[in-house]
Design a protein around this motif. Structure first.
Motif, mmCIF file in Angstrom:
data_model
loop_
_atom_site.group_PDB
_atom_site.id
_atom_site.type_symbol
_atom_site.label_atom_id
_atom_site.label_comp_id
_atom_site.label_asym_id
_atom_site.label_seq_id
_atom_site.Cartn_x
_atom_site.Cartn_y
_atom_site.Cartn_z
ATOM 1 N N LYS A 247 -6.783 7.638 35.076
ATOM 2 C CA LYS A 247 -6.309 8.462 33.927
ATOM 3 C C LYS A 247 -6.058 9.872 34.617
ATOM 4 C CE LYS A 247 -6.931 6.662 30.147
ATOM 5 N NZ LYS A 247 -6.318 6.683 28.739
ATOM 6 N N ARG A 248 -5.525 10.815 33.747
ATOM 7 C CA ARG A 248 -5.424 12.237 34.374
ATOM 8 C C ARG A 248 -6.875 12.794 34.257
ATOM 9 N NH1 ARG A 248 -0.826 16.605 32.818
ATOM 10 N NH2 ARG A 248 -1.847 18.286 34.371
ATOM 11 N N ILE A 255 -16.564 16.680 30.965
ATOM 12 C CA ILE A 255 -16.691 17.918 30.126
ATOM 13 C C ILE A 255 -15.269 18.509 29.747
ATOM 14 C CG2 ILE A 255 -17.273 20.377 30.236
ATOM 15 C CD1 ILE A 255 -19.465 19.992 31.994
ATOM 16 N N CYS A 256 -14.297 18.271 30.172
ATOM 17 C CA CYS A 256 -13.012 18.853 30.149
ATOM 18 C C CYS A 256 -12.143 18.078 29.046
ATOM 19 C CB CYS A 256 -12.050 19.026 31.242
ATOM 20 S SG CYS A 256 -11.023 17.594 31.631
ATOM 21 N N GLY A 257 -12.681 17.022 28.677
ATOM 22 C CA GLY A 257 -12.102 16.321 27.547
ATOM 23 C C GLY A 257 -10.770 15.643 27.549
ATOM 24 N N ARG A 258 -10.544 15.434 28.952
ATOM 25 C CA ARG A 258 -9.299 14.759 28.883
ATOM 26 C C ARG A 258 -9.001 13.233 29.046
ATOM 27 N NH1 ARG A 258 -4.754 17.998 30.998
ATOM 28 N NH2 ARG A 258 -6.291 19.619 31.101
ATOM 29 N N ASN A 260 -10.597 10.757 27.909
ATOM 30 C CA ASN A 260 -11.476 9.906 26.965
ATOM 31 C C ASN A 260 -10.598 8.694 26.634
ATOM 32 O OD1 ASN A 260 -10.066 11.585 25.227
ATOM 33 N ND2 ASN A 260 -11.173 10.290 23.763
ATOM 34 N N GLY A 262 -11.609 6.564 23.213
ATOM 35 C CA GLY A 262 -12.819 6.802 22.549
ATOM 36 C C GLY A 262 -13.958 7.391 22.610
ATOM 37 N N THR A 263 -15.022 6.788 22.790
ATOM 38 C CA THR A 263 -16.156 7.683 23.334
ATOM 39 C C THR A 263 -16.550 7.526 24.690
ATOM 40 O OG1 THR A 263 -17.511 5.594 22.898
ATOM 41 C CG2 THR A 263 -17.509 7.241 21.089
ATOM 42 N N TYR A 265 -15.580 8.398 28.779
ATOM 43 C CA TYR A 265 -14.850 9.215 29.707
ATOM 44 C C TYR A 265 -14.782 8.430 31.059
ATOM 45 C CZ TYR A 265 -15.216 12.927 26.249
ATOM 46 O OH TYR A 265 -15.033 13.680 25.047
ATOM 47 N N PRO A 282 -11.191 1.316 22.397
ATOM 48 C CA PRO A 282 -9.859 1.565 21.450
ATOM 49 C C PRO A 282 -8.704 1.407 22.558
ATOM 50 C CG PRO A 282 -11.253 3.366 20.976
ATOM 51 C CD PRO A 282 -11.953 2.600 22.086
ATOM 52 N N GLU A 284 -6.198 2.223 24.103
ATOM 53 C CA GLU A 284 -5.376 3.795 24.654
ATOM 54 C C GLU A 284 -5.273 3.492 25.923
ATOM 55 O OE1 GLU A 284 -7.234 7.565 23.710
ATOM 56 O OE2 GLU A 284 -5.454 7.691 22.412
ATOM 57 N N LEU A 285 -4.956 2.458 26.714
ATOM 58 C CA LEU A 285 -4.941 2.755 28.165
ATOM 59 C C LEU A 285 -3.503 3.423 28.575
ATOM 60 C CD1 LEU A 285 -6.352 -0.711 29.243
ATOM 61 C CD2 LEU A 285 -7.663 1.695 28.955
ATOM 62 N N VAL B 114 -22.115 19.095 25.233
ATOM 63 C CA VAL B 114 -21.194 18.636 26.237
ATOM 64 C C VAL B 114 -21.288 19.390 27.655
ATOM 65 C CG1 VAL B 114 -18.935 18.503 27.044
ATOM 66 C CG2 VAL B 114 -19.647 17.991 24.582
ATOM 67 N N CYS B 256 -11.695 21.765 25.250
ATOM 68 C CA CYS B 256 -11.115 21.030 26.407
ATOM 69 C C CYS B 256 -10.432 21.982 27.159
ATOM 70 C CB CYS B 256 -10.063 19.942 25.770
ATOM 71 S SG CYS B 256 -10.828 18.800 24.841
ATOM 72 N N PHE B 257 -10.146 22.018 28.366
ATOM 73 C CA PHE B 257 -9.740 22.797 29.357
ATOM 74 C C PHE B 257 -8.864 22.224 30.549
ATOM 75 C CE2 PHE B 257 -14.057 22.187 31.008
ATOM 76 C CZ PHE B 257 -14.025 21.806 32.284
ATOM 77 N N PHE B 282 -0.950 17.095 28.262
ATOM 78 C CA PHE B 282 -2.676 16.936 28.276
ATOM 79 C C PHE B 282 -3.087 15.668 29.039
ATOM 80 C CE2 PHE B 282 -6.778 16.558 26.500
ATOM 81 C CZ PHE B 282 -7.544 17.724 26.673
ATOM 82 N N GLU B 285 0.382 11.365 33.083
ATOM 83 C CA GLU B 285 -0.209 11.076 34.343
ATOM 84 C C GLU B 285 0.974 11.250 35.370
ATOM 85 O OE1 GLU B 285 -1.926 7.185 34.078
ATOM 86 O OE2 GLU B 285 -2.916 7.751 32.210
ATOM 87 N N TYR B 309 -15.888 10.164 17.583
ATOM 88 C CA TYR B 309 -16.334 10.009 18.953
ATOM 89 C C TYR B 309 -17.596 10.805 19.298
ATOM 90 C CZ TYR B 309 -11.346 8.510 19.362
ATOM 91 O OH TYR B 309 -10.223 7.994 19.220
#
Lengths: 285, 356
Positions: A247-248, A255-258, A260, A262-263, A265, A282, A284-285, B114, B256-257, B282, B285, B309
């Motif tokens: 993933k990127r 933490i950064c939320g990029r 994920n 679904g739930t 990371y 889910p 989402e690959l 988080v 998010c960051f 965001f 890739e 989620y």
């Protein structure tokens, strides 16, 4: 797959890289270069704990960071090895580094291959292109703990002979009596003495038996898709197939939320997942 | 609450000046049509009558901050050898956020789970969080986009605050919620609240009741996952979205960051900046593959993260504080309440067919 290791030295400040030194580079193919990196001191290297499959973030300060698997096994700790395919800004800059250059390392991150629960089982490794890198870690780890595992087979494919990474290791792998190695390329090439054909087709010819076996596969998405179909055809169940995701990623610590799905990371719950786990996520690959 | 005091409006500026002598004070300030949190300067007027246009998010989580500085140094004995030194930059400053609303503080409760994780902790965030106090104002009436009572909060919710101020008469009842808040009450400008503390309690209860029945978003957790592959639904609800990202930047719970390097010769900074899951880049890739290639995929993740989620990972807590800023400031009027409500009511076509 395995529990995320809790002894990470990154606990104090997970964004702060350690400074490592490139001790060797290997031009694997026209666009893949391998870096052997040592951290701070010999003592630090000996105290650096990780498990096969874990990743690290490599930094070139001024350009940024990207995630790569540590493809040297923890049973060989003189250096940490990363193989980098040139794809974007960070990887292009990494390719310009040479012996003696400093590099930022944040590692280990992520989970690991479930090498404990694979003990006593037959293992079939199926790697495509740069996807061979994570497999190399586990393969070498298993060869270093050979008695713990059953039959070990490797199917490694690339577009052409020139696209095969780790070429310096292939003769050893081909000659070894305690593993079976099959190499394949997409199209005929002069002087090529191994298989020709796409990985899923060669896999069907090899016909590994699913009983008491685990398949570990990594490669481009299209290869994975058809390899999964082939494994299913051979009778492998979803929980007998293990892969790693990309993933990127940025923070690498969930933490950064990029990254994920679904739930989950990928940077902390992965990168290693069984196909059984992937099917529960889910799409989402 | 431990202690209740009262401050009349005519003494408010003097109290703020006193507090500003001890620490940095950030307060809502009118800037044109907007109300924003800005450093308080002595004697300045603060805007306490309406909810701020942007939340106090940046006080604890700046829009842009240095994670570290790096310095490449040539070895004078061997010019071919270049060393690099890293200097982490964690510099929290004691700060009072004065005049935030309960929703603005609730955002940080979402962050905490988080950024203060079981394994990894974010020392930059936590240092600033620890150094920041919140003096929160009870909302007297809900604005039309407010729905804090539907996501577990309310107009008088003191959770996460250090002081709670409730407008009573010509001033505020000031109640301490934490020990740090109590210290702010040590001022001769404040008088005993007496019976006004009960008035404040009644004021908060009335404000809550006036918001009407809360909506139950609980079923969304499961329902949004069921709808994951129904791209027709997501294309429909995201049709008017222009991917501007205003919703995320104004959201008190969006955390998010991105991390980027800013180079200046042989030195530079590694910078953390707010990022926005509504942007194409965001999740793009290096290979060119993007797992969220359309705005429908991205809006699905934004809504899914907040209402499915995150609650799944954090004991059912919804990662939305109901402040309504994403609704009020959306240039094309996307309404997250409508999307979640629509999702919860959505029946798969096959079921509709069977019902006929």
């Amino acid at each position: 797959m395995t529990e995320n290791p809790k002894q990470s030295p990154l606990a104090a400040n997970p964004y702060l890289p350690e400074i490592g030194t490139v001790v060797e580079t290997i031009q694997e193919t026209h666009n893949i270069k391998t870096f052997r990196v040592v951290l701070g001191s010999e003592e630090r290297m000996q105290n650096f704990h990780y498990e096969p499959g874990q990743v690290g973030q490599l930094s070139v300060f001024g350009i940024g960071e990207s995630t790569f698997v540590i493809n040297s096994p923890p049973t060989r700790k003189e250096y940490l090895q990363f193989s980098v395919m040139r794809a974007g800004e960070v990887t292009t800059k990494l390719h310009s580094l040479s012996k003696g250059d400093r590099i930022g390392v944040r590692a280990p991150l992520g989970n690991a291959f479930p090498y404990e629960s694979m003990k006593g089982k037959d293992i079939i490794f199926i790697g495509g292109g740069i996807g061979m890198a994570p497999l190399r870690t586990l393969l070498l780890f298993m060869l270093d703990n050979r008695k713990d595992y059953g039959k070990i087979r490797l199917l490694y494919g690339a577009r052409s002979p020139q696209d095969m990474a780790f070429s310096y290791e292939l003769p050893d792998w081909l000659e070894r009596k305690d593993m079976e190695t099959v190499l394949t390329i997409d199209r005929e090439a002069e002087g090529w003495e191994h298989k020709v054909g796409l990985i899923p087709n060669v896999l069907l010819d090899m016909a590994p038996k699913p009983r008491k076996a685990v398949a570990v596969t990594c490669g481009p998405p299209i290869m994975i898709k058809f390899t999964l179909q082939a494994l299913k055809k051979l009778g492998f169940k979803d929980n007998q197939i293990i892969t790693t995701l990309e993933k990127r990623m940025k923070c690498g610590v969930g933490i950064c939320g990029r990254c994920n799905i679904g739930t989950k990371y990928v940077c902390v719950d992965g990168p290693v997942f069984s196909y059984e786990q992937l099917r529960e996520l889910p799409n989402e690959l | 609450m431990a202690e209740a005091k009262y401050i009349s409006n005519d003494k408010l500026t003097a109290w703020l000046d006193e507090l500003a002598g001890k620490m940095r004070v950030i307060a809502p300030t009118r800037q044109g049509d907007a109300v924003v949190f800005a450093p308080y300067a002595s004697g300045q007027s603060v805007e306490l009558t309406q909810e701020a246009t942007s939340p106090p998010k940046s006080v604890v989580f700046p829009a842009s901050e240095d994670l570290l500085r790096y310095d490449y140094r040539k070895n004078p004995e061997n010019l071919g050898q270049v060393d690099v030194e890293l200097l982490p930059t964690i510099t929290p400053e004691p700060t009072l956020v004065f005049g935030s609303r309960p929703c603005g503080v609730r955002g940080f409760l979402i962050f905490d789970r988080v950024y203060d994780g079981a394994i990894y902790k974010d020392p930059y965030y936590l240092a600033r969080r620890e150094a920041t106090l919140f003096a929160t104002i009870t909302c007297g009436h809900a604005e039309n986009a407010c729905f804090c009572h539907s996501v577990g909060s309310g107009p008088g919710d003191a959770t996460g605050s250090d002081l709670l101020l409730t407008p009573i008469g010509d001033g505020f009842v000031v109640e301490s919620v934490s020990d740090k808040g109590s210290q702010c009450l040590e001022s001769s400008l404040l008088e005993a609240a007496g019976g006004k503390a009960d008035e404040a309690k009644a004021f908060r209860e009335k404000a809550h009741q006036e918001m009407g029945e809360p909506q139950d978003f609980g079923p969304a957790q499961k329902k949004l996952l069921e709808l994951f592959d129904d791209m027709g639904f997501w294309e429909d609800v995201s049709a008017k979205c222009i991917s501007c990202g205003a919703c995320t930047y104004l959201c008190p719970t969006c955390y998010c960051f991105n991390i980027t390097d800013e180079n200046a010769g042989l030195t530079g900074r590694r910078v953390r900046s707010w990022d926005n899951c509504m942007s194409f880049q965001f999740t793009l890739e290096a290979s060119g593959h993007n797992p969220r290639p359309t705005k429908a995929h991205r809006l699905k993740n934004r809504v899914g993260h907040k209402f499915s989620y995150y609650p799944d990972l954090h004991e059912g807590i919804i990662a939305c504080c109901g402040c309504g800023r994403c609704i009020k400031s959306c240039p094309v009027s996307v309404d997250i309440r409508e999307i979640v409500t629509k999702a919860m009511a959505h029946q798969p076509p096959a079921v509709e067919e069977a019902a006929k």
